[in-house]
Design an enzyme around this catalytic site. Sequence first.
Site, PDB file in Angstrom:
ATOM      1  N   ARG A 382      -3.438   4.760  -2.158  1.00 34.27           N
ATOM      2  CA  ARG A 382      -3.827   4.875  -0.743  1.00 34.27           C
ATOM      3  C   ARG A 382      -3.757   6.354  -0.388  1.00 34.27           C
ATOM      4  NH1 ARG A 382      -4.753   6.037   4.040  1.00 34.27           N
ATOM      5  NH2 ARG A 382      -4.611   4.560   5.780  1.00 34.27           N
ATOM      6  N   GLU A 390     -12.279   0.720   8.347  1.00 37.00           N
ATOM      7  CA  GLU A 390     -12.045  -0.410   7.455  1.00 37.00           C
ATOM      8  C   GLU A 390     -13.329  -1.164   7.122  1.00 37.00           C
ATOM      9  OE1 GLU A 390      -9.377  -0.790   5.991  1.00 37.00           O
ATOM     10  OE2 GLU A 390      -7.790   0.093   7.211  1.00 37.00           O
ATOM     11  N   ARG A 438       1.412   0.455  -2.814  1.00 38.59           N
ATOM     12  CA  ARG A 438       0.352   1.389  -3.193  1.00 38.59           C
ATOM     13  C   ARG A 438       0.893   2.819  -3.233  1.00 38.59           C
ATOM     14  NH1 ARG A 438      -4.020  -0.130   1.355  1.00 38.59           N
ATOM     15  NH2 ARG A 438      -2.189   0.463   2.583  1.00 38.59           N
TER      16      ARG A 438
END
Length: 670
Positions: A382, A390, A438
């Site tokens: 990320r 998004e 992440r």
Amino acid sequence: MKRFARHIAIVWLAIFTLLMTAVVSPVAAAAGPITVADAIANNDGAATVEGYIVGTTSTTSSFGTGNFAAPFSVNTNLLLADDPDEREKTKLLPVQLPNNTVRQQLNLVDHAEHLGKKVRISGDLGAYFSVPGLRNASSFSWADGTEPSEPVSIQEARSSLGSRVITEGIVNVDNGVLYPGKLSVYIQDGDAGIQLFSHNANQFPAVKKGDQVRVKGTVGEYDNVTQIIVEELEVLTQNQPVEAKAVTLEQYRDAATAEALEGQLVILEGFIRHVPDYYNGGANVTAINENFDPLTLRIWESTGIDLGLLEGEKWYQITGISSQYRDSYQLLPREQSDLTVSDVQKEKPTTDGRQFEAVVERVVDGDTIRLQEPVLGSTTVRYLNIDTPETYHKVENELDQNQMDHGNRAGAYLGTLLSPGDTVILQLGEEPTDSYGRILAEVVRQDGLNTNLKLVEEGYAATYFIWPFKNEEVERYGAALKSAKEAGKGIWNPDDPLLEQPFVFRARERGDELFRPAGDYRSKTYVPADQWDSIPDEWRVFFHSEADAQRAGYQPQAQTRTGQLEQLRSQLGQYHQAGEVTNSLFKQLDNDVETLIQLEKQRKQAEDQGDAKKAGNLQYQWEKAWSKTGADLEKGYRKQQVTVEVYHGLKEGLDRLAPADSGLGKEKAS
């Protein structure tokens, strides 16, 4: 009338309490399903409704004609009836299927074979499609008529989804600690654990930690947590020992291990870097180990745990119930003693300044890539310091489409910067991973191009700094954003701007509220989460809590006019939902307040740009709009479109915004 009703309720509560205290044996109770006819006639409160699945209705706000044969196109609701051949609308009960396991397993789009089956569904009775319905379906079971007679182990019960069972175990948490007002506890038997749940807590004995209980009910799932919807519960013995299973955080991170431990008490060691504030009754605290494997501790305010007594930057011995929220496993601490500082404080985990070489497998979206081989146990990166629109969602309105369009552009642009097989350098910050595991990193190509920064420079990303952050990074990325914004690039294009910041979109799409205080890097002040847009995009930073903001040297900012207006608008919406403001007056006042908000934002922007003339003219327009809002409220009050109490509350809010010198009647700035 309300006062009289409250008096009657208090009297009945007293009578009920006396009756319940008088009954000391047996310590067992039962609660059964109701018919569709009963649910329609008495459409209020939590209940389990038994009926036949006969079809679906529309996705609009009104009750449609109904679809009673495959193929089905709607997966968000069902129609129940007492007769499998029923088609009369007044005898059909629409059932809302939220986005959870119940929808996955019951919806007729994916499971047309369920048509005509008899089912029991638990949820909240109330208007749905403007008719009596069942909302928020939380669990279900098939009404096959079988009656369990002998107890099975908890492990057997866990594998009997949709079946009615009897099982026994030791309660590992007092009822009321995790979900006040409901029956919500976990039991374990040494080999497995399971949640016990019912909306009707007062129909069962008050169970406590250490009680050995026998329970009958239906096995279901809610947010992937296996649970028994309780029909009968009996306390067999009390004060039994409750053992916690010792595991390492690394072991618990294995999904199979965590699933096997679900419902049981677990103890492990973890490092807690930050302690947030409670928000909406709970807080997510992240614990990590030496390898930075993250684990979420979901702490409910109802436990009585004082977060102010927890220190950040410490190793802890953590005890909690192994549970789950959708696809993520988490621990549920029960009391203050479940979180104790370790006697031996090992070295603090940090990756600040560390770099790793990795190979790109593919670009996932505008701020996420996948690696060919894992780094620190993860193959997903990320992007650090930035946020792009998004693309994971279903488009249902203009805001969704706008987010999707800009998100697709960001992903496509990142695809021009990185290709599968590219070798990159991952530059990690102080916190190497997020709560999803992440990696958080800047991704730098071999030619030295920082792809994170490049996305901001070209207008495909906004900055997104969450404490801890480095001041020089905020300044570098902030300057890049300011330049892109002034040039009207990407999401800042005035002809096609991004309508909703990604973090705001995520909160709306998930039905959450913003909770992170927002800071102004320049003034070193912060505002509540809902006032984030009072801070310029290029200097906005975020904190896990107000305590974090203050530790970082930021002070509370005096409430802005925009923030006050946003609060006023929120209150107006709540009054409207409660039926204390008519539709017509709500629409008028909501439009008035929106005008005030936009004028204030434009005035503040002109002021920041040093355009005194424009700022003065906008202030003049704002004052006129403020006067109009007050006049519209007064008119609505005279027409009895608002209750007296709400009128005075809204008027008080407007009066607090009154200009010291309105300037009305004076000439506009010239």
